[in-house]
Design a protein around this motif. Structure first.
Motif, mmCIF file in Angstrom:
data_model
loop_
_atom_site.group_PDB
_atom_site.id
_atom_site.type_symbol
_atom_site.label_atom_id
_atom_site.label_comp_id
_atom_site.label_asym_id
_atom_site.label_seq_id
_atom_site.Cartn_x
_atom_site.Cartn_y
_atom_site.Cartn_z
ATOM 1 N N UNK A 95 -23.443 -6.822 0.046
ATOM 2 C CA UNK A 95 -24.484 -5.954 -0.658
ATOM 3 C C UNK A 95 -24.457 -4.655 0.106
ATOM 4 N N UNK A 98 -26.529 -2.207 -2.505
ATOM 5 C CA UNK A 98 -27.983 -2.945 -2.676
ATOM 6 C C UNK A 98 -28.727 -3.094 -1.571
ATOM 7 N N UNK A 127 -27.170 1.566 -5.991
ATOM 8 C CA UNK A 127 -26.283 0.835 -6.905
ATOM 9 C C UNK A 127 -25.397 2.077 -7.570
ATOM 10 N N UNK A 154 -19.380 -3.351 -10.363
ATOM 11 C CA UNK A 154 -20.122 -4.226 -11.009
ATOM 12 C C UNK A 154 -20.119 -5.572 -9.871
ATOM 13 N N UNK A 155 -21.198 -6.171 -9.956
ATOM 14 C CA UNK A 155 -21.293 -7.489 -8.991
ATOM 15 C C UNK A 155 -21.663 -8.869 -9.706
ATOM 16 N N UNK A 156 -20.889 -9.673 -9.292
ATOM 17 C CA UNK A 156 -21.115 -11.245 -9.747
ATOM 18 C C UNK A 156 -21.580 -12.079 -8.375
ATOM 19 N N UNK A 157 -22.679 -12.619 -8.538
ATOM 20 C CA UNK A 157 -23.562 -13.332 -7.595
ATOM 21 C C UNK A 157 -23.198 -14.756 -7.584
ATOM 22 N N UNK A 189 -25.324 -17.035 -7.196
ATOM 23 C CA UNK A 189 -26.285 -17.951 -7.702
ATOM 24 C C UNK A 189 -26.614 -17.538 -9.140
#
Lengths: 261, 225
Positions: free
Chosen positions: A59, A64, A82, A87-90, A92
């Protein structure tokens, strides 16, 4: 095995980064004085036991969260929030895709915020969905898809955003083994076809060694970098032959040893 | 999905038998009623007919429902606006929560005489009263609705830098919609009650005024109507 010389330009770097939560007697130091440089074009895997602050680290890298002290910078420019280039893949996927938007809208939505025209949004989203193999699920809702497909949608969303850097937080943690293998290979394909710089946070040592050009072992409390290893397996990996190579097995034991310290 | 589907006529019959038989029962039981308090249904209907024919039913209804919809619209505007703002700012919410809980637990009817006294007997105090009653369920449900959106949705919106002008309508409002609908449904019912109550004090027209006038003049069939 720690390397000092950089073969590729630095994409993302953390210098003297510390992060703590709370204050006074409740203060918890999660990360202390951490140095890390992510090289452009690499798949870098941050591996460590659960609860070690890997997600916090990711993060921080994504902008973030802001470090208590120290600095995260991209191409030498400090990151304070940000940025478009990341780009972010989480972890959940159920919580990170909008359940009221169809798959295509989910993937196209971030582009709307960037002011991309509607027709281009749609074509870019459709393209990204084709890359992850979901062309036939464009007008489904995320909750109608399996977990693996939902995570593919999240990857497509990152892809359509066309950022040079992709951060993934335990992306395959809650998927079954077969789906996980498929998605690991999808990640390698993204690096090969699009030259994206990828950072994967994981607690799975096998996954880290299989995916990574470089494995960074994080541990301790507060966290620091225990080891930083270049993976000598070449860029082409195969789920069956790579995992059977002596170098793979040796590296995996090495990392396991360090994590168990 | 497993239940059998009925033809339109059958389903109408299924839904209608209870109210229809209750009305018939009312008619039969009240037909021979001599009690001044329980006028026969036929008398109630003819009183209603008179009220309608005189044009006053129409006037009263238009007056009342203009107030009602005006108030409902205002409470939607204020309730959703503040609800979303408070829901999005957890720190502000923590400060305001005790006050909101205190205010919403006050029965609005208590304010009726005060507001009539301070705002007079025109249209404004009535709209304001209905608004005051309707705004709480909308406001509180909007706050809960926003807070119930999965934290991951907000984190993804942050990561992909969704600007506020898109985030409010397409993420926050849609995400909170199920809870907002609950609030609006509550407000619709409470509003009708307040509409009648507000016209029982210092009113010169409207449905509530008609009921009260009829009751006071002992025209019970009109009051029932």
């Amino acid at each position: 095995m720690t390397r000092e010389t950089l073969t590729s330009p630095v994409a993302l770097s953390a210098t003297h980064v510390s992060k703590s939560f709370g204050s006074g007697p409740d203060r918890v130091d999660v990360i202390e004085d951490l140095h890390l440089s992510i090289r452009s074009g690499d798949v870098t895997c941050l591996v460590g036991p659960s609860g070690v602050g890997k997600t916090t680290l990711l993060r921080l890298l994504a902008g973030l969260a802001s470090p208590t002290s120290g600095q995260v910078s991209m191409d030498g420019v400090p990151i304070t929030g940000a940025v478009e280039q990341i780009a972010v893949v989480f972890q959940d996927y159920r919580g990170s895709l909008m359940p009221w938007m169809k798959v295509l809208q989910n993937v196209a939505f971030p582009l709307e915020g960037r002011g991309v025209s509607k027709s281009e949004r749609t074509s870019r989203a459709a393209e990204a969905l084709a890359v992850v193999g979901l062309s036939d699920k464009i007008s489904s809702y995320p909750w109608q898809l399996s977990g693996g497909m939902q995570q593919r949608v999240a990857i497509a969303r990152a892809l359509a955003y066309e950022s040079p850097i992709l951060l993934m937080d335990e992306p395959f943690g809650s998927l079954d083994a077969q789906t996980r293998f498929e998605l690991e290979d999808l990640v390698l394909q993204l690096r090969r076809d699009f030259g994206i710089t990828i950072v994967v946070v994981t607690h799975d040592i096998d996954e880290a060694v299989y995916l990574g050009d470089r494995v960074v072992v994080v541990g301790g409390r507060p966290s620091r970098i225990v080891d930083d290893i270049d993976v000598p397996l070449g860029r082409e990996r195969d789920q069956i032959t790579t995992r059977a190579e002596p170098a793979f097995i040796q590296l995996r034991s090495h990392v396991l040893n360090e994590i168990q310290l | 999905m497993n239940s059998r589907s009925y033809s339109p006529a059958t389903s109408l019959l299924l839904q209608a038998w209870l109210p229809v038989s209750l009305i018939v029962l009312w008619f039969l039981l009240s037909a021979s009623s001599t009690s001044a308090f329980w006028p026969p249904l036929t008398e109630i209907l003819s009183a209603m007919g008179d009220w309608a024919l005189s044009g006053e039913l129409w006037n009263d209804a238009v007056y009342s429902f203009t107030n009602y919809f005006l108030a409902l619209f205002l409470s939607l505007l204020v309730g959703l606006g503040f609800g979303i703002a408070i829901g999005l700012m957890p720190k502000v919410g923590r400060v305001l929560d005790p006050f909101l809980d205190f205010l919403r637990s006050l029965p609005v009817v208590v304010f009726v005489p005060i507001i009539i006294l301070s705002l007079g007997i025109g249209r404004e105090p009535k709209v304001f009263l209905i608004f005051l009653a309707c705004v709480w369920p909308i406001l509180l449900n909007a706050i809960v609705g926003v807070r119930s959106i999965h934290a991951g949705i907000f984190e993804a919106s942050d990561a992909y830098r969704i600007p506020l002008r898109l985030r409010i309508p397409k993420v926050v409002l849609v995400g909170a919609l199920p809870q907002i609908v609950v609030g609006v449904r509550l407000a619709i019912t409470i509003g009708i009650v307040m509409l009648v109550v507000s016209e029982m004090y210092g009113a010169t027209e409207g449905i509530g005024y008609f009921i009260l006038q009829s009751a006071q003049r002992f025209q019970l069939s009109s009051a029932w109507a």
